[in-house]
Design a protein around this motif. Structure first.
Motif, short mmCIF file in Angstrom:
data_model
loop_
_atom_site.label_atom_id
_atom_site.label_comp_id
_atom_site.label_asym_id
_atom_site.label_seq_id
_atom_site.Cartn_x
_atom_site.Cartn_y
_atom_site.Cartn_z
N VAL A 153 0.99 -1.28 -0.04
CA VAL A 153 0.03 0.14 -0.10
C VAL A 153 0.84 1.05 0.13
CG1 VAL A 153 -1.59 1.28 1.35
CG2 VAL A 153 -1.99 -1.13 1.14
N GLU A 154 1.82 1.28 0.86
CA GLU A 154 2.69 2.41 0.98
C GLU A 154 3.46 2.83 -0.27
OE1 GLU A 154 2.60 4.67 3.43
OE2 GLU A 154 1.07 3.69 4.36
N LYS A 155 4.06 1.34 -0.82
CA LYS A 155 4.57 1.16 -2.21
C LYS A 155 4.02 2.02 -3.24
CE LYS A 155 7.28 -1.94 -5.02
NZ LYS A 155 8.50 -1.45 -5.31
N LEU A 156 2.74 1.52 -3.53
CA LEU A 156 1.84 2.35 -4.37
C LEU A 156 1.66 3.69 -4.21
CD1 LEU A 156 0.29 1.47 -7.02
CD2 LEU A 156 -1.75 1.03 -5.32
N ARG A 157 1.40 4.06 -2.91
CA ARG A 157 1.19 5.56 -2.66
C ARG A 157 2.21 6.43 -2.93
NH1 ARG A 157 -1.16 8.00 2.34
NH2 ARG A 157 -0.83 5.83 3.27
N HIS A 158 3.51 6.06 -2.85
CA HIS A 158 4.58 6.73 -3.21
C HIS A 158 5.12 6.60 -4.65
CE1 HIS A 158 5.64 8.02 0.88
NE2 HIS A 158 5.35 6.72 1.34
N GLU A 159 5.05 5.81 -5.17
CA GLU A 159 5.37 5.38 -6.54
C GLU A 159 4.32 5.86 -7.59
OE1 GLU A 159 6.56 1.40 -7.11
OE2 GLU A 159 8.63 1.84 -5.83
N LYS A 160 2.88 5.42 -7.43
CA LYS A 160 2.09 5.86 -8.26
C LYS A 160 0.78 6.41 -7.49
CE LYS A 160 3.33 2.04 -11.21
NZ LYS A 160 2.86 0.83 -12.05
N PRO A 161 1.08 7.65 -7.21
CA PRO A 161 0.14 8.46 -6.57
C PRO A 161 -1.38 8.42 -6.98
CG PRO A 161 1.56 9.95 -7.17
CD PRO A 161 2.25 8.55 -7.21
N GLU A 162 -1.35 8.72 -8.33
CA GLU A 162 -2.70 8.77 -9.04
C GLU A 162 -3.36 7.54 -9.12
OE1 GLU A 162 -1.70 10.35 -13.16
OE2 GLU A 162 -0.78 12.27 -12.49
N VAL A 163 -2.72 6.60 -9.41
CA VAL A 163 -3.38 5.08 -9.15
C VAL A 163 -3.91 4.84 -7.67
CG1 VAL A 163 -3.00 2.79 -9.64
CG2 VAL A 163 -1.97 4.28 -11.28
N PHE A 164 -2.89 4.92 -6.82
CA PHE A 164 -3.53 4.97 -5.71
C PHE A 164 -4.67 5.68 -5.15
CE2 PHE A 164 -3.26 5.91 -1.10
CZ PHE A 164 -2.97 4.80 -0.64
N THR A 165 -4.73 7.19 -5.57
CA THR A 165 -5.81 7.85 -5.04
C THR A 165 -6.95 7.67 -5.72
OG1 THR A 165 -4.24 9.76 -4.75
CG2 THR A 165 -6.51 10.13 -5.11
N GLU A 166 -6.83 7.22 -7.14
CA GLU A 166 -8.13 6.64 -7.93
C GLU A 166 -8.81 5.28 -7.18
OE1 GLU A 166 -9.38 5.32 -12.39
OE2 GLU A 166 -7.48 6.04 -11.95
N PRO B 156 -7.68 -1.23 4.64
CA PRO B 156 -8.66 -2.26 4.60
C PRO B 156 -8.21 -3.56 3.77
CG PRO B 156 -9.63 -0.31 3.93
CD PRO B 156 -8.31 0.14 4.11
N PRO B 157 -8.54 -4.73 4.12
CA PRO B 157 -7.86 -5.95 3.50
C PRO B 157 -7.82 -5.95 1.87
CG PRO B 157 -9.39 -6.50 5.37
CD PRO B 157 -9.62 -4.90 5.21
N TYR B 158 -9.06 -5.44 1.56
CA TYR B 158 -9.15 -5.26 -0.04
C TYR B 158 -8.32 -4.30 -0.77
CZ TYR B 158 -12.59 -1.58 1.23
OH TYR B 158 -13.07 -0.49 1.66
N ILE B 159 -7.89 -3.30 -0.11
CA ILE B 159 -6.89 -2.43 -0.61
C ILE B 159 -5.46 -2.94 -0.53
CG2 ILE B 159 -5.69 0.01 0.14
CD1 ILE B 159 -8.58 0.38 -1.18
N ARG B 160 -5.39 -3.70 0.59
CA ARG B 160 -3.88 -4.11 0.64
C ARG B 160 -3.58 -5.58 -0.43
NH1 ARG B 160 -3.61 -6.01 6.95
NH2 ARG B 160 -3.81 -4.25 7.88
N GLU B 161 -4.83 -6.24 -0.76
CA GLU B 161 -4.74 -7.16 -1.81
C GLU B 161 -4.77 -6.74 -2.92
OE1 GLU B 161 -4.80 -11.14 -3.43
OE2 GLU B 161 -4.58 -10.15 -1.55
N CYS B 162 -5.29 -5.40 -3.36
CA CYS B 162 -5.30 -4.92 -4.50
C CYS B 162 -3.85 -4.00 -4.99
CB CYS B 162 -6.53 -3.59 -4.78
SG CYS B 162 -8.01 -4.26 -5.03
N ALA B 163 -3.35 -3.70 -4.01
CA ALA B 163 -1.82 -3.01 -3.96
C ALA B 163 -0.98 -4.05 -4.34
CB ALA B 163 -1.52 -2.25 -2.80
#
Length: 490
Positions: A37-50, A302-309
């Motif tokens: 989750v943190e990796k996706l937030r820092h590397e691809k903030p637009e994808v993470f926000t969406e 949430p668990p589904y956000i972890r799984e998606c990341a």
């Protein structure tokens, strides 16, 4: 080599090799479950926000304008912005914030959090003071402490020069002088909608009972898209208030009382008064109360956000929202069960391959590390450990391949000759790999005759008859010898 034994061996080697500092050996290794989750937030903030915002809109109804404000595409429209009734009070409050220091009155930074964290750490040690955060401290001592924080001077709060009420009041002052509230202006309308999440009765009508699970889930999502400094300080603050409320029998400050003290500083929009928030002031206060009570759950994805990341980086399935995951697990979707089992088996196989690769990489790294160590008794001990399991621990060695299945023997012409010559088969075909039936016994004489003749595959038809004749002749001689021996004994 069993996986459990291999894992135990790796742990033993890691304890000997990696943890050389005796002071650190007792400390557990911390694994962050929100790593992807943190990796996706820092590397691809637009994808993470969406990803996060799409799940927020699943929980709460945000019209187009409020959604655009949450995404930062429009400036937030806040209550009291067009009202002139309380203009005098707003201008007075803005005058107080004109003088900006290094920490107080400046935008929130990691440096400012580092300075303010001294106040939070001190208050954790003094939570029993009655009326904490409600009773004001001494203004002169507060000014001295404020100047020291702005100048970056080291402060010894445990010296006894300052009282806990001085530090608590200064912490509220710092939050109140931020250019925007800690929970930001663009999240204001989302917090109002979260406070309206209520349970439904059997007929589908909304009740007055809060839906706590969905409120927690919505706050978890909303905190994920806070700016990093705001999220860090909010976590420190809510943890402090949670611990304060746990000692309300001593300090007389419940979670609701603390919410009344902090809601204007962390949630209310800047330059507004209580009159501007008449309709929503109860919601806001109750919202902060809820955050304090459930602060230990709100900073986990949430668990589904972890799984998606995780799947975003492992690349085995497209992103899905929680509704899609629920649909796959619902009892009414029987036709989707085969698809679910196939995806689960794919995920399990990917997980096993990933675990095997990580194990091999760790072993290779450990092997190189051990051989680069200076000669010592510890190095010899580790090398002995490697030598005990060379196939599993030698770097570059492939995973042990399973033995090739044995070929079943066919009923060849040589087998037919054996049965003709010897009368009984020597070897029967194995019916399974695990069961091996005992072959029938063959007389020593027949085996000797077979060896004298060479390979049965090359025996001619004439030799077969001569062999049979020799066998009968030998049997006749044995019988005659036995009869003569018996008669002589008589």
């Amino acid at each position: 080599m069993p996986l459990q034994k291999l894992s135990a061996l790796i742990d033993a080697i890691c304890n000997l090799v990696i943890c050389n500092d005796s002071s650190l050996r007792s400390q557990p290794i911390i694994f962050n479950p929100d790593f992807f989750v943190e990796k996706l937030r820092h590397e691809k903030p637009e994808v993470f926000t969406e990803l996060v915002v799409s799940n927020i809109t699943r929980l709460i109804d945000l019209p187009g304008a409020e959604l655009a404000q949450l995404m930062g595409e429009e400036d937030p429209k806040l209550p009291g912005a067009n009202s002139t009734a309380s203009g005098f009070f707003r201008s007075l409050m803005s005058l107080k914030r004109k003088e900006k220091g290094v920490v107080f009155g400046s935008p929130l930074t990691e440096e400012g959090i580092a300075q303010v964290s001294q106040l939070i750490e001190y208050l954790h040690k003094n939570l029993r003071a009655e009326g904490l955060f409600r009773v004001p401290g001494n203004s002169i001592r507060q000014q001295i402490l404020k100047d020291a924080l702005n100048s970056g001077t080291d402060i010894d709060l445990d010296s006894g020069e300052f009282h806990s009420n001085d530090v608590a009041t200064l912490l509220k002052m710092f939050l109140g002088e931020l250019p925007e509230p800690l929970l930001t202006h663009k999240h204001f309308h989302a917090h109002l909608k979260i406070a309206d999440l209520m349970l439904f009765d059997e007929k589908g009508n909304k009740t007055s009972t809060p839906d706590k699970e969905r409120q927690i889930e919505a706050l978890q999502l909303l905190f994920l898209i806070l700016p990093a400094p705001n999220r860090s300080l909010l976590k420190l603050l809510l943890d402090l208030l949670y611990q304060t409320a746990k000692k309300q029998d001593k300090n007389k400050m419940s979670a609701h009382n603390l919410a009344l003290m902090f809601a204007p500083h962390i949630l209310w929009p800047r330059n507004v008064t209580a009159n501007d928030l008449q309709e929503n002031i109860t919601k806001l206060n109750n919202g902060v109360t809820f955050m304090i009570k459930h602060s230990q759950k709100l900073f986990k994805a949430p668990p589904y956000i972890r799984e998606c990341a995780r799947l975003h980086y492992l690349g085995s399935r497209a992103h899905t929202s929680k509704d899609d995951l629920d649909l796959l697990t619902s009892p009414g979707s029987k036709e989707l069960q085969p698809l679910k089992s196939q995806k689960r088996s794919r995920l399990d196989s990917c997980h096993q391959e990933e675990t095997q690769q990580r194990t091999e990489e760790a072993l290779r790294e450990l092997f190189r590390h051990v051989h680069n160590m200076p000669d010592s008794a510890k190095k010899k001990k580790l090398i002995r450990q490697f030598n005990k399991h060379p196939s599993a621990l030698t770097p570059g060695s492939d995973v042990a391949t399973p033995p090739a299945p044995r070929r079943t023997r066919s009923r060849s012409f040589s087998g037919l000759i054996k049965r003709k010559v010897l009368g009984t088969p020597i070897i029967q075909e194995r019916k399974s790999r695990d069961t091996t039936p005992e072959p029938k016994r063959v007389s020593k004489e027949n085996v000797h005759l077979l060896q004298k003749c060479g390979s049965p595959a090359h025996v001619s038809q004439g030799k077969l008859k001569s062999l049979e004749g020799q066998k009968e002749e030998s049997c006749r001689r044995v019988r005659a010898h036995l009869l003569s021996k018996d008669s002589s004994s008589l």
